[in-house]
Motif scaffolding. Structure first.
Motif: not given
Length: 204
Positions: A66-67, A89-92, A123-128, A132-135
């Motif tokens: 995540x960028x 990607x499957x973002x959640x 924030x994560x990805x259900x595939x990878x 991980x990222x943060x907002x």
């Protein structure tokens, strides 16, 4: 008389009659500058978060990351999640108040989410699983990230303000570091516990 009228006009506009800038330097326990830490000052009741900041409310999926790793966005704003990778990607996020799910989508497709509650969104990805990222969703106009040198400037702060919050997910246990400051000061140095040198992630 003109001065009094000017102060009255400022008051009617809901702006602080007097304001100042605060230069901050954020370092870790080793004294190294902390890049991309979130720095914010709470707003008074008569000031609200802006609809947007000077930077885009965008968190890309790029190179299976995540960028940016840490994004600051105002409450009520819409954040875009474009996919720049060749894979889907499957973002959640399961973060309280800002749960969401963006099911599988591919390269150069974009999804958006409006965030209604202030707080931290992991924030994560259900595939990878390594993604991980943060907002940080904020309800104040006084928010910014530190640069690569660990420095940031908060501008036009009302003189009534006396606390500054610094946050980084990989330092100080991921908790807010709240520091009181004298509103007459123009510079402040804040130390966070831990070290980014020991982190497996490279913030960007």
């Amino acid at each position: 008389m003109r001065i009094l009228l000017s102060l009255l006009a400022i008051s009617l506009l809901g702006l602080p009659a007097f304001a100042h800038d605060l230069q901050l330097a954020v370092v870790d326990a080793a004294g190294e500058p902390v890049a991309h830490a979130v720095v914010l000052v709470p707003a008074s009741k008569d000031l609200q978060a802006p609809r947007s900041f000077a930077w885009p409310s965008v968190m890309e999926q790029k190179n299976i990351q995540f960028s940016p790793y840490i994004l600051v966005a105002p409450v009520g704003s819409e954040v875009q999640f474009p996919n720049r990778d060749r894979v889907r990607h499957h973002v959640y996020s399961f973060s309280k108040g800002n749960r969401f799910e963006l099911k599988l989508y591919g390269r150069e497709e974009t999804r958006s989410i409006a965030f209604s509650a202030p707080g931290i969104v992991a924030v994560g990805c259900n595939i990878h699983d390594n993604m991980i990222g943060y907002i940080r969703i904020v309800d104040t106009p006084f928010a910014v990230r530190t640069g690569a040198d660990g420095k940031a400037v908060l501008t036009d702060l009302p003189t009534s303000t006396g606390n500054v919050t610094v946050w980084h997910p990989d330092l100080s246990g991921g908790e807010d570091v709240i520091t009181a400051f004298d509103t007459r000061l123009s510079q402040l140095k804040i130390t966070m516990s831990g070290s980014l040198a020991n982190s497996s992630r490279t913030p960007h």
